[in-house]
Design an enzyme around this catalytic site. Structure first.
Site, PDB file in Angstrom:
ATOM      1  N   ASP A  35      43.936  26.808  59.074  1.00  0.00           N
ATOM      2  CA  ASP A  35      42.481  26.702  58.969  1.00  0.00           C
ATOM      3  C   ASP A  35      42.183  25.659  57.887  1.00  0.00           C
ATOM      4  O   ASP A  35      43.068  25.250  57.131  1.00  0.00           O
ATOM      5  CB  ASP A  35      41.867  28.069  58.657  1.00  0.00           C
ATOM      6  CG  ASP A  35      40.403  28.144  59.103  1.00  0.00           C
ATOM      7  OD1 ASP A  35      39.810  27.098  59.408  1.00  0.00           O
ATOM      8  OD2 ASP A  35      39.857  29.266  59.148  1.00  0.00           O
ATOM      9  N   ASP A  53      34.539  22.806  60.145  1.00  0.00           N
ATOM     10  CA  ASP A  53      33.288  23.246  60.779  1.00  0.00           C
ATOM     11  C   ASP A  53      32.462  24.058  59.786  1.00  0.00           C
ATOM     12  O   ASP A  53      32.977  24.534  58.780  1.00  0.00           O
ATOM     13  CB  ASP A  53      33.605  24.102  62.005  1.00  0.00           C
ATOM     14  CG  ASP A  53      34.478  25.302  61.648  1.00  0.00           C
ATOM     15  OD1 ASP A  53      35.648  25.085  61.274  1.00  0.00           O
ATOM     16  OD2 ASP A  53      33.987  26.440  61.698  1.00  0.00           O
ATOM     17  N   ALA A  62      32.547  32.189  63.135  1.00  0.00           N
ATOM     18  CA  ALA A  62      31.440  32.872  62.445  1.00  0.00           C
ATOM     19  C   ALA A  62      31.044  34.194  63.086  1.00  0.00           C
ATOM     20  O   ALA A  62      29.873  34.557  63.126  1.00  0.00           O
ATOM     21  CB  ALA A  62      30.233  31.936  62.342  1.00  0.00           C
ATOM     22  N   CYS A 122      50.730  57.417  64.773  1.00  0.00           N
ATOM     23  CA  CYS A 122      51.397  56.789  65.912  1.00  0.00           C
ATOM     24  C   CYS A 122      52.892  57.040  65.872  1.00  0.00           C
ATOM     25  O   CYS A 122      53.375  57.896  65.125  1.00  0.00           O
ATOM     26  CB  CYS A 122      51.035  55.307  66.025  1.00  0.00           C
ATOM     27  SG  CYS A 122      52.103  54.156  65.160  1.00  0.00           S
ATOM     28  N   CYS A 155      55.250  54.527  65.456  1.00  0.00           N
ATOM     29  CA  CYS A 155      55.991  53.391  64.916  1.00  0.00           C
ATOM     30  C   CYS A 155      57.020  53.882  63.893  1.00  0.00           C
ATOM     31  O   CYS A 155      57.061  55.057  63.537  1.00  0.00           O
ATOM     32  CB  CYS A 155      55.031  52.380  64.293  1.00  0.00           C
ATOM     33  SG  CYS A 155      54.441  52.818  62.653  1.00  0.00           S
ATOM     34  N   CYS A 172      55.376  55.568  60.897  1.00  0.00           N
ATOM     35  CA  CYS A 172      54.742  56.860  61.190  1.00  0.00           C
ATOM     36  C   CYS A 172      55.768  57.949  61.516  1.00  0.00           C
ATOM     37  O   CYS A 172      55.485  59.136  61.355  1.00  0.00           O
ATOM     38  CB  CYS A 172      53.744  56.716  62.328  1.00  0.00           C
ATOM     39  SG  CYS A 172      52.251  55.824  61.859  1.00  0.00           S
TER      40      CYS A 172
HETATM   41  N1  GUN Z   1      37.622  31.991  60.054  1.00  0.00           N
HETATM   42  C1  GUN Z   1      36.734  32.954  60.398  1.00  0.00           C
HETATM   43  N2  GUN Z   1      35.611  32.406  60.903  1.00  0.00           N
HETATM   44  C2  GUN Z   1      35.778  31.087  60.873  1.00  0.00           C
HETATM   45  C3  GUN Z   1      34.952  29.965  61.278  1.00  0.00           C
HETATM   46  O1  GUN Z   1      33.835  30.119  61.766  1.00  0.00           O
HETATM   47  N3  GUN Z   1      35.489  28.707  61.106  1.00  0.00           N
HETATM   48  C4  GUN Z   1      36.733  28.515  60.574  1.00  0.00           C
HETATM   49  N4  GUN Z   1      37.203  27.273  60.454  1.00  0.00           N
HETATM   50  N5  GUN Z   1      37.513  29.539  60.183  1.00  0.00           N
HETATM   51  C5  GUN Z   1      37.039  30.801  60.336  1.00  0.00           C
HETATM   52 ZN    ZN Z   2      52.414  53.870  62.921  1.00  0.00          ZN
END
Ligand code: GUN
Ligand code: ZN
Length: 672
Positions: free
Chosen positions: A85, A120, A187, A270, A272, A275
């Site tokens: 990101d 963004d 978002a 669960c 796993c 658990c």
């Molecule tokens: N991580 C969670 N939401 C967003 C987003 O709207 N844009 C970006 N780039 N990373 C995110």
């Molecule tokens: Zn578990």
């Protein structure tokens, strides 16, 4: 092209995403790795792809140096595909960051990220439209700039537009036309945190409807397994989870049907490793660090298990059943499920025509599923008759059970009692009394498919479905409305008493002596009906209008093959009751259906391969009937509309048009 679609159900797909560090099967979950402080080896718990944050690396001198010198794969010690990101999330939280779009793109490329992200602007939900519009413009600018700045880096371009579906649509369309490899939907974290799943449905559907079907979509920040099935059914392919660790830090255990607080547990939730090995008391008595690691392991295990379950459901054709189960975990998820009905028409275009599993009714929300919408649309393909006889549902397939009773009217048949008396509905569009020999459509009325003419009652999913025998009020109302619509097609409607009672119908009635009716069940009629319903009005006459002979299975008594003399025209497939053509059948259909109906047009390069009966790859398709769905029988032609071969579509027309890799049609036979 870096994405291929293998299987489909609803708007969900199983795909292969190709990256410089290997292929990933989607839907996939990408655990979020913190570049500085990761202590859990997520690969051990099932991660094939991870996501981390390039801005955190960029801002930390030590991390930055190591990333630039040794590459990001060494930095976070993961040898599979890594998505990064851009710092947009920090931007949305802190309001400001000190890197430009161009700088962060170039940095991601330099450190060897597999899929990078432009900067963004994550506009929050429910802001004023002006703000959403203004920020969207910047997001779009930066998307363009990112394309110019990259060399070989695969890129995310995030759909923004706050809670305005038309801005989401606009953004999706704009970036969809640019050449990005992955399209995240951004978002939505504030919405998920506040259980606004219904609004997430509007955002995802507005986005997906306008994104190219050939590219994967990542629902950013959706890390809870509760929402995976719903999101996949809407067309999302990738998820990221910071939640596995964030929840663990809070002593919260994720499950596909909700979250458990460790303090409330007397049993582990669960099966796993964690658990089964520890009790809640064991965990509570541990040091925070150790406990957190174990709960994070559980959270990862449960999240990956849900992804596997979803992939299996897509192959089985039972994804919507899974979605309906999951959406009963929380009332606001149920809201989201109910909101899906506003998108049934779109979903129907992507939903395959024939699936491996039966349709299970789980509640009134099932009535809005694409299969039902499709059936009710296709009824209009059937030829009109003068009168209809409406019957209650018997065991499936209806025709087999009802046929005996109806052809024996006037005799003492115990089951006839179940039907009760018969009535004619008064006040229909014409009042003329029809001749008793006028053609009649015997039709079963049932939940959830409404009305099912007996000729087509073995076609998927009209026979392959189950619903409770005790009706809910929504189903009654639903079927009532369908009956009201349907009977307008006929001059005379005869209805059984049992049906009137079952659906609380309130027509004005007059007595009708059912003994006068002599019903004919004619196989030659039946096969034409099936072909009309499957292909198009008149297809039955075109395929089977000559002097055909019908071969039935000796074991089941069901229709198997239809011949013209020695020549096979079509085979009725036992599993789903649809016709699979022979070359003769394909020729007849091709002659009858006007271009481009049911056509997949391939270029001259692939013509010889098609004629040989080789499967058709999407990149060779130059035109296509836009109404083709996945798993449909199609005609393969060249530019002059010469019939080359016939086969079964694997994808729908939009996907075939847009995809450049992978198979589009499984060819059954080529014309040589
Ligand atoms: N991580 C969670 N939401 C967003 C987003 O709207 N844009 C970006 N780039 N990373 C995110
Ligand atoms: Zn578990």
């Amino acid at each position: 092209m870096n994405f291929e679609i293998k299987y489909k159900d609803a708007m969900g797909r199983i795909g292969i995403l190709k990256t410089p560090h290997g292929n990933v099967k989607t839907p996939a979950l990408m655990p979020v790795i913190h570049p500085g402080k990761q202590t859990i080896d997520v690969k051990k718990y099932g991660a094939d792809i991870v996501i981390t944050n390039s801005y955190i690396i960029y801002k930390n001198e030590e991390l930055k140096k190591k990333a630039l010198e040794e590459g990001i794969h060494n930095l976070i010690n993961f040898d599979g595909p890594i998505v990064t990101d851009s710092g947009s999330f920090q931007l949305s939280v802190y309001g400001d960051i000190d890197v430009t779009n161009k700088e962060i793109i170039e940095f991601q490329e330099k450190i060897g990220t597999d899929i990078g992200t432009s900067l963004d602007i994550p506009t929050p939900p429910y802001v004023k439209r002006e703000r959403a519009e203004k920020e969207l413009e910047i997001t779009l600018e930066r998307a363009k700039e990112a394309l110019d700045a990259r060399e070989n880096l695969m890129l995310n371009s995030v759909v923004q537009g706050s809670t305005f579906p038309n801005l989401r649509a606009k953004c999706a369309e704009a970036i969809g036309q640019m050449d990005f490899e992955v399209y995240p939907i951004g978002a939505v974290v504030p919405l998920l945190e506040n259980y606004k799943y219904k609004d997430v449905v509007d955002i995802v559907m507005a986005s997906v409807a306008n994104l190219p079907p050939s590219r994967p979509r990542h629902l950013m920040g959706a890390g809870h397994p509760m929402v995976f099935a719903l999101a996949v059914a809407m067309g999302c392919d990738l998820f990221d989870s910071a939640a596995y660790i964030l929840y663990a830090q809070d002593d919260r255990l994720m499950m596909p049907n909700g979250t458990y607080k460790l303090q409330d547990l007397s049993e582990m939730p669960c099966s796993c490793e964690v658990c089964t090995k520890y009790t809640p008391n064991d965990l509570r008595s541990m040091k925070k660090e150790q406990r957190m690691k174990l709960i994070a392991q559980h959270n990862l295990h449960v999240s990956f298990a849900e992804i596997r379950k979803i992939r299996q459901a897509i192959i089985d054709g039972s994804l919507l059943e899974l979605v309906e189960q999951r959406c009963r975990a929380h009332p606001y998820l149920l809201d989201a499920l109910r909101n899906l009905k506003n998108y049934t028409e779109l979903m129907e275009e992507y939903d395959p025509e024939y699936k491996n599993s039966a349709f299970f009714y789980s509640g009134p929300e099932s009535l809005d599923r694409p299969e039902i919408f499709r059936h009710l649309n296709r009824l209009s393909r059937l030829p009109q008759k003068n009168r209809v006889l409406l019957l209650p549902s018997f065991k499936k397939p209806y025709s087999k059970n009802i046929q005996n009773i109806l052809t024996n009217f006037g005799r003492d048949e115990p089951d006839l009692e179940r039907l009760g008396n018969f009535y004619k509905i008064k006040n229909l569009k014409t009042e003329n009394n029809l001749d008793i020999d006028e053609p009649l459509q015997a039709t079963v009325v049932d939940v959830p498919f409404g009305v099912i003419p007996l000729e087509i009652d073995e076609i998927y999913p009209l026979a392959q479905n189950e619903s409770p025998s005790l009706l809910d009020e929504d189903s009654k109302k639903f079927v009532k409305n369908i009956i009201n619509e349907y009977i307008n097609n006929f001059n005379e409607v005869i209805i059984s008493e049992s049906l009137i009672k079952r659906f609380d119908l309130d027509f004005q009635l007059e007595n009708f002596n059912i003994d006068e009716l002599r019903l004919q069940f004619d196989d030659k009629e039946k096969i034409k009906y099936i072909a009309d319903y499957q292909f198009s009005t008149g297809a039955g006459e075109a395929l089977f209008g000559t002097d055909v002979s019908i071969v039935k299975s000796r074991k089941t008594g069901k229709i198997r093959h239809v011949y013209d003399g020695e020549d096979l025209i079509a085979t009725l497939r036992a599993s789903d009751g649809i016709f699979v053509l022979s070359m003769l059948g394909a020729k007849r259909l091709h002659e009858f259906l006007e271009y481009p109906k049911s056509r997949v047009v391939v270029n001259s390069d692939s013509e010889p391969f098609a004629r040989e009966g080789k499967s058709i790859f999407a990149k060779f398709v130059i035109d296509i009937d836009i109404n083709i769905r996945a798993n449909e029988e199609v005609l393969i032609v060249n530019e002059n509309d010469d019939l080359l071969a016939f086969g079964k579509s694997i994808l729908n027309a939009h996907e075939i048009k847009d995809l450049k890799t992978g198979q589009a049609v499984k060819t059954r036979k080529g014309g040589k």
